[in-house]
Scaffold this motif. Sequence first.
Motif, PDB file in Angstrom:
ATOM      1  N   ALA B  39       8.175   1.953  13.451  1.00 34.42           N
ATOM      2  CA  ALA B  39       6.803   1.438  13.525  1.00 34.42           C
ATOM      3  C   ALA B  39       5.882   2.155  12.534  1.00 34.42           C
ATOM      4  O   ALA B  39       5.098   1.508  11.828  1.00 34.42           O
ATOM      5  CB  ALA B  39       6.277   1.568  14.936  1.00 34.42           C
ATOM      6  N   ALA B  40       5.992   3.468  12.472  1.00 33.56           N
ATOM      7  CA  ALA B  40       5.077   4.217  11.605  1.00 33.56           C
ATOM      8  C   ALA B  40       5.307   3.877  10.132  1.00 33.56           C
ATOM      9  O   ALA B  40       4.341   3.733   9.364  1.00 33.56           O
ATOM     10  CB  ALA B  40       5.245   5.709  11.833  1.00 33.56           C
ATOM     11  N   TYR B  43       3.910   0.474   9.513  1.00 35.06           N
ATOM     12  CA  TYR B  43       2.449   0.552   9.542  1.00 35.06           C
ATOM     13  C   TYR B  43       1.913   1.107   8.216  1.00 35.06           C
ATOM     14  O   TYR B  43       0.964   0.584   7.643  1.00 35.06           O
ATOM     15  CB  TYR B  43       2.019   1.421  10.712  1.00 35.06           C
ATOM     16  N   ARG B  44       2.556   2.152   7.732  1.00 32.78           N
ATOM     17  CA  ARG B  44       2.053   2.776   6.497  1.00 32.78           C
ATOM     18  C   ARG B  44       2.262   1.882   5.283  1.00 32.78           C
ATOM     19  O   ARG B  44       1.436   1.860   4.368  1.00 32.78           O
ATOM     20  CB  ARG B  44       2.720   4.129   6.285  1.00 32.78           C
ATOM     21  N   LEU B  47      -0.472  -0.522   5.568  1.00 30.68           N
ATOM     22  CA  LEU B  47      -1.744   0.157   5.283  1.00 30.68           C
ATOM     23  C   LEU B  47      -1.919   0.361   3.776  1.00 30.68           C
ATOM     24  O   LEU B  47      -3.018   0.227   3.239  1.00 30.68           O
ATOM     25  CB  LEU B  47      -1.777   1.504   6.006  1.00 30.68           C
ATOM     26  N   ALA B  48      -0.810   0.664   3.099  1.00 30.49           N
ATOM     27  CA  ALA B  48      -0.888   0.852   1.645  1.00 30.49           C
ATOM     28  C   ALA B  48      -1.334  -0.432   0.958  1.00 30.49           C
ATOM     29  O   ALA B  48      -2.084  -0.398  -0.017  1.00 30.49           O
ATOM     30  CB  ALA B  48       0.473   1.290   1.108  1.00 30.49           C
ATOM     31  N   LEU B 153       0.094   4.739  -3.122  1.00 32.68           N
ATOM     32  CA  LEU B 153      -0.149   4.887  -1.685  1.00 32.68           C
ATOM     33  C   LEU B 153       1.152   4.873  -0.892  1.00 32.68           C
ATOM     34  O   LEU B 153       1.300   5.618   0.070  1.00 32.68           O
ATOM     35  CB  LEU B 153      -1.092   3.781  -1.191  1.00 32.68           C
ATOM     36  N   SER B 157       2.602   8.043   1.394  1.00 26.57           N
ATOM     37  CA  SER B 157       2.765   7.937   2.844  1.00 26.57           C
ATOM     38  C   SER B 157       3.888   8.839   3.348  1.00 26.57           C
ATOM     39  O   SER B 157       3.988   9.115   4.539  1.00 26.57           O
ATOM     40  CB  SER B 157       3.042   6.495   3.244  1.00 26.57           C
ATOM     41  N   ARG B 159       7.034   8.368   3.641  1.00 26.49           N
ATOM     42  CA  ARG B 159       8.058   7.738   4.474  1.00 26.49           C
ATOM     43  C   ARG B 159       9.172   7.090   3.658  1.00 26.49           C
ATOM     44  O   ARG B 159      10.138   6.602   4.230  1.00 26.49           O
ATOM     45  CB  ARG B 159       7.422   6.646   5.335  1.00 26.49           C
TER      46      ARG B 159
END
Lengths: 261, 197
Positions: B39-40, B43-44, B47-48, B153, B157, B159
């Motif tokens: 999920a994270a 999400y990132r 978001l980017a 971005l 993040s 990730r």
Amino acid sequence: MNVTDIRFPWRDERRRMRPGEVRSDSLDTKIDQAVRLVMTQDPSPQAYPAVLDAVRKAASARSEPETALPWVVALSASIATLLLAAVALQTFGPAVEQVQVGIGSRFLIQLSDTRFAHWINETESLFGYAGFLFLHTFGLAIVVGISIAVDLRLLGFAPRVPISSVRTLFPPMWVGFWMSAVSGAILFMADATRKAENPLFEIKLALVALGVMVMALIYRQIAAMDRHQTDTSSVRGRLLAIASLLIWLGAIAAGRLVAYV
Amino acid sequence: LPTDVLEGPSKPRVTDDELVERSLGGDSLAFDELVRRHAAAVYRAALAALRSPPDAEDVMQETFVLAFQKLRLFRHEASFKTWLLTIAWRRALRKRAGPTFRVKRLMAHDADLPATISSHEPSAEQALIAGELYRDVRRLIRTLPARLRDPLLLAASGRFSHEELSDILGIPTGTVKWRVSEARRLLRLKLARLGHS
């Protein structure tokens, strides 16, 4: 984890300096840290249950079409039985003919005497009889075309096509079916009395109803294969595919013969 | 958060591929676990692209629903995470190109990247960066062209590997590296003009 512990992918890259450009390692570090802080955000705690809820709803929605299948099968089978019984009685029972003249014919005459039916018959516009005939044929082509593709897949053709992909062909097939059904009903209005007298027309309708019933059963079969993750159809699946091919062949033949008999 | 826990020293025993298989077999908890793991990251990525936390959460939800619906089409050619992130990225780009999102951004041009700093970060870092420089970087990121801003971005993040970024963005790894480096160079120049040195 500390921000400064994380190595940026570009940290060790050597880059050629451009004229007039001043490199500042401390500024680079600060930029890295600032950009990193901008992006090290996590979704809110409420987002997780919301995602899980949405996934569960999607799962239950996916099983909904299968719950409607028994109704589709029962309705199609009833319509087909009634129509075939009507054809049999029309052919072998003179008493039924009298009843039809009394009740059925009056309704059919009223139907073909409506302004809309007259307009369909008499207009020279492409949106009249010709347009609806086109829609009817096009819709039937979609239904039969997709059905044949699905049947062939069940019979073992195109084995590399995953069975889960075949399921996605059903929604456009239903669109084609309704396109054909609605335009067919309008074409029937335009010539109701003559078409109703033709047993081939009732046979065609009965075969279409049977075809829909078999496709609903095939959908259930494919859904079961999909659940069990098998791409090879069972004997039942193959029999349904053969029945579907024969039924659509009969429906098309009857549909064409209606125009000439 | 669960993803952070799973990224810790104890690696998960069940792989993503095994969870996908279990999920396809009807185990709903298996997909829940996949959601918790990724999920994270999803999400990132969103978001980017969108730079708006509520929109990123919407895309995250849409991505997992779509992934669940299309799970049978996952062919294990790439990792599940890459497959998921590719879906998320495409959905985020589609949202970003949509008229509703554009109008929303015009109406609230200041509601950009999150103004608050993640509570996981140490307070010393916050104190160091939460000042003028952080605000300027946030503002200047908006001025970068999308083709440079997106890789920057995504990379920031923390990730994604370069290979994952290459798969998500659909460009070669070398191009990803160059774009990140170029975005950083532009930021440095702009910050220098604002008096940061």
